[in-house]
Design an enzyme around this catalytic site. Structure first.
Site, short mmCIF file in Angstrom:
data_model
loop_
_atom_site.label_atom_id
_atom_site.label_comp_id
_atom_site.label_asym_id
_atom_site.label_seq_id
_atom_site.Cartn_x
_atom_site.Cartn_y
_atom_site.Cartn_z
N TYR A 52 0.97 -1.16 0.09
CA TYR A 52 -0.05 -0.06 -0.08
C TYR A 52 0.82 1.32 0.08
O TYR A 52 0.84 2.11 -0.85
CB TYR A 52 -0.80 -0.08 1.11
CG TYR A 52 -2.09 1.16 1.25
CD1 TYR A 52 -3.18 0.91 0.32
CD2 TYR A 52 -1.95 2.13 2.22
CE1 TYR A 52 -4.16 1.83 0.40
CE2 TYR A 52 -2.73 3.12 1.86
CZ TYR A 52 -3.98 3.02 1.26
OH TYR A 52 -4.76 4.05 0.99
N ASP A 53 1.67 1.21 0.89
CA ASP A 53 2.67 2.65 1.00
C ASP A 53 3.18 2.76 -0.09
O ASP A 53 3.48 3.93 -0.58
CB ASP A 53 3.75 2.55 2.39
CG ASP A 53 2.83 2.16 3.61
OD1 ASP A 53 1.62 1.91 3.57
OD2 ASP A 53 3.57 2.19 4.58
N TYR B 116 -3.98 -2.39 19.77
CA TYR B 116 -2.57 -2.97 19.66
C TYR B 116 -1.58 -2.46 20.21
O TYR B 116 -1.60 -1.02 20.47
CB TYR B 116 -2.72 -3.08 18.00
CG TYR B 116 -3.70 -3.58 17.17
CD1 TYR B 116 -4.67 -4.69 17.91
CD2 TYR B 116 -3.87 -3.66 15.92
CE1 TYR B 116 -5.62 -5.42 17.16
CE2 TYR B 116 -5.04 -4.33 15.10
CZ TYR B 116 -5.83 -4.99 15.89
OH TYR B 116 -6.80 -5.60 15.09
N GLY B 117 -0.61 -3.11 20.71
CA GLY B 117 0.46 -2.70 21.35
C GLY B 117 0.25 -1.80 22.85
O GLY B 117 -1.00 -2.74 23.31
N1 UDP Z 1 -5.48 -0.57 15.94
C1 UDP Z 1 -5.99 -0.99 17.26
N2 UDP Z 1 -7.10 -1.99 17.29
C2 UDP Z 1 -7.67 -2.31 16.40
C3 UDP Z 1 -7.28 -1.65 15.15
C4 UDP Z 1 -6.23 -0.88 15.08
O1 UDP Z 1 -5.24 -0.90 18.52
O2 UDP Z 1 -8.75 -2.84 16.57
C5 UDP Z 1 -4.32 0.28 16.07
C6 UDP Z 1 -3.36 -0.15 14.90
O3 UDP Z 1 -2.48 -0.71 15.48
C7 UDP Z 1 -2.80 1.48 14.59
C8 UDP Z 1 -4.16 2.24 14.79
O4 UDP Z 1 -5.00 1.92 15.84
O5 UDP Z 1 -1.90 1.68 15.55
C9 UDP Z 1 -4.83 2.84 13.54
O6 UDP Z 1 -5.06 1.56 12.79
P1 UDP Z 1 -5.96 1.56 11.63
O7 UDP Z 1 -5.80 0.09 11.02
O8 UDP Z 1 -7.15 2.41 11.76
O9 UDP Z 1 -5.31 2.56 10.57
P2 UDP Z 1 -3.70 2.78 10.04
O10 UDP Z 1 -3.36 4.46 10.64
O11 UDP Z 1 -2.70 1.85 10.87
O12 UDP Z 1 -3.61 2.71 8.80
#
Ligand code: UDP
Length: 333
Positions: A153-154, A212-213
Site C-alpha cells: 500500500y505505502d 494493539y501494542g
Molecule cells: N488498532 C488497534 N486496534 C484495532 C485496530 C487498529 O489498536 O482493532 C491500531 C493500529 O495498530 C494502529 C491504529 O490503531 O496503530 C490505527 O489503525 P488503522 O488500522 O485504523 O489505520 P492505520 O492508521 O494503521 O492505517
C-alpha cells in the site's frame, strides 16, 4: 480547462462504492455533477451506492482499474479512490494492492489524458510510513519499509504519486494529489479491521476492545464529510498546486484516548484487551494542514466527539445482530 459553474461536469469516481468514494459520489450528485462510479466491489459495497443508484445522473460500472478503463462520452474530472485502504484488507492480497495502486493509477491517468479530464489522486498519509518528522508536512519524504507487509500500500501509493507528477511534468494532464489521513464515518465496513470501526462495533456488541501494542500510538481522525469537502476543493482549484496536499484533521489522539472516548459514548462497553502491535505500525501520525488551509481555504469542521456520535449511531442502526459478527473481529493477517 474547467467549465463554468452552470456546466454540469461529468465526473468519474474510481472506487466510488467504497467508504469515502460513496460519500464523494453523493456529494457530487447533490452539486449537480453527472457521476460515473467505477468499482470492482473488492472492498466497495453495493449498499453504499444503493440510495442513489437510480439517480438519473448516476452510472455504475463494475470494473477493476488494473485493466484499461474506457468510458463513453466526455469526461471532465477523475477521482482515483480505487484501492482497499485498511491494513488487513490491503494486506490480504498484497500483489493485487500494488497493482491496483500503480497499474490502476496509470490506467486512470491515461483515461484522463485521452479525455482531457482533471485528475485527483487519493494518496495517503502512509507515504510518510513510520514518520520521523512530526507533524507531517508535505515536504517530508517519509520513512517506509519497502519490503514490509504495509509496503504494497505505502510503496504502491508512493509510486502512484510518482506517476501523477511525471504525467504532470510531461504535460500529459492536470493532476492533483491529496494525502488522506485517517478518515472515519458512516458506511465504513464493520469488517475492515480499522481502529474506529473495530472499537465502535466491539463497544456496541459489548466485546472487549482490541488495542494493539500499548495503545500509546497516535492517529488524527477526520470525519468523512470534511475529507470529501477537501477533495472537491482540490479538484476545483483553478490551478493545480505544485506538490501533494495533506487532507486530515490535525487533532491527534492516542488509541487509548480514542478507546476511552468511545467507551464513554457507548454505554455497556467492555474493557479493552491488549494485543500485539502489527509490524511497521506507525507510532505517531498528525497532518500539518497549512498548505490545504492556504491553498484550498479548507479545514476540518467536525469535532471528533460529534463525528463519533454520528458513526456510532450509524453502526447501531446497521449492525444486524447483537452477537459478535465476524465483522469487527481482529482481522490482522
Ligand atoms: N488498532 C488497534 N486496534 C484495532 C485496530 C487498529 O489498536 O482493532 C491500531 C493500529 O495498530 C494502529 C491504529 O490503531 O496503530 C490505527 O489503525 P488503522 O488500522 O485504523 O489505520 P492505520 O492508521 O494503521 O492505517
Amino acid at each position: 480547462m474547467q467549465k463554468m459553474t452552470s456546466f454540469r461536469p461529468v465526473t468519474l469516481v474510481a472506487g466510488g462504492a467504497g467508504f469515502i468514494g460513496s460519500h464523494l459520489c453523493e456529494t457530487l450528485l447533490a452539486r449537480g455533477h453527472r457521476v460515473i462510479c467505477l468499482d470492482s466491489f473488492v472492498s466497495g459495497r453495493r449498499e453504499n451506492v444503493q440510495p442513489f443508484e437510480n439517480h438519473p445522473s448516476f452510472t455504475l460500472i463494475e470494473a477493476c482499474v488494473t485493466r484499461p478503463v474506457a468510458v463513453p462520452g466526455p469526461l471532465d474530472q477523475v477521482y482515483n479512490l480505487a484501492c482497499a485502504a485498511s491494513p488487513p484488507q490491503y494486506q490480504a492480497d498484497p500483489v493485487h494492492t500494488m497493482r491496483t495502486n500503480v497499474v490502476g493509477c496509470g490506467n486512470l491517468l491515461e483515461l484522463a489524458r485521452i479525455k482531457g479530464a482533471r485528475f485527483v489522486q487519493a494518496s495517503t498519509s502512509e507515504v510518510y510510513g513510520d514518520p520521523l518528522a512530526h507533524p507531517q508536512t508535505e515536504d517530508y519524504w517519509g520513512n517506509v519499509n519497502c519490503t514490509g507487509p504495509r509496503a504494497c500500500y505505502d510503496e504502491g501509493k508512493r509510486a502512484a504519486e510518482t506517476l501523477c507528477f511525471d504525467y504532470r511534468r510531461a504535460g500529459l494532464g492536470d493532476v492533483r494529489v491529496a494525502r488522506i489521513f485517517n478518515t472515519y464515518g458512516p458506511q465504513m465496513r464493520a469488517d475492515d479491521g480499522r481502529i474506529v470501526s473495530n472499537l465502535i462495533c466491539q463497544a456496541l456488541q459489548e466485546r472487549p476492545m482490541t488495542l494493539y501494542g500499548d495503545g500509546t500510538q497516535t492517529r488524527s481522525f477526520c470525519y468523512v464529510s470534511d475529507l470529501v469537502a477537501g477533495l472537491i476543493a482540490l479538484m476545483d482549484l483553478p490551478v493545480a498546486p505544485d506538490g501533494a496536499v495533506n487532507l486530515g484533521n490535525p487533532g491527534e489522539f492516542s488509541i487509548l484516548e480514542l478507546a476511552g472516548l468511545i467507551r464513554e459514548m457507548v454505554p455497556g462497553s467492555a474493557k479493552p484487551v491488549f494485543c500485539p502491535l502489527p509490524q511497521d505500525d506507525p507510532r505517531r501520525r498528525q497532518p500539518d494542514i497549512e498548505r490545504a488551509r492556504q491553498l484550498l481555504h479548507w479545514q476540518p469542521r467536525v469535532p471528533l466527539r460529534d463525528g463519533l456520535r454520528a458513526t456510532i449511531d450509524w453502526f447501531a442502526a446497521h449492525l444486524e445482530t447483537p452477537e459478535p459478527v465476524g465483522a469487527a473481529r481482529d482481522m490482522r493477517p
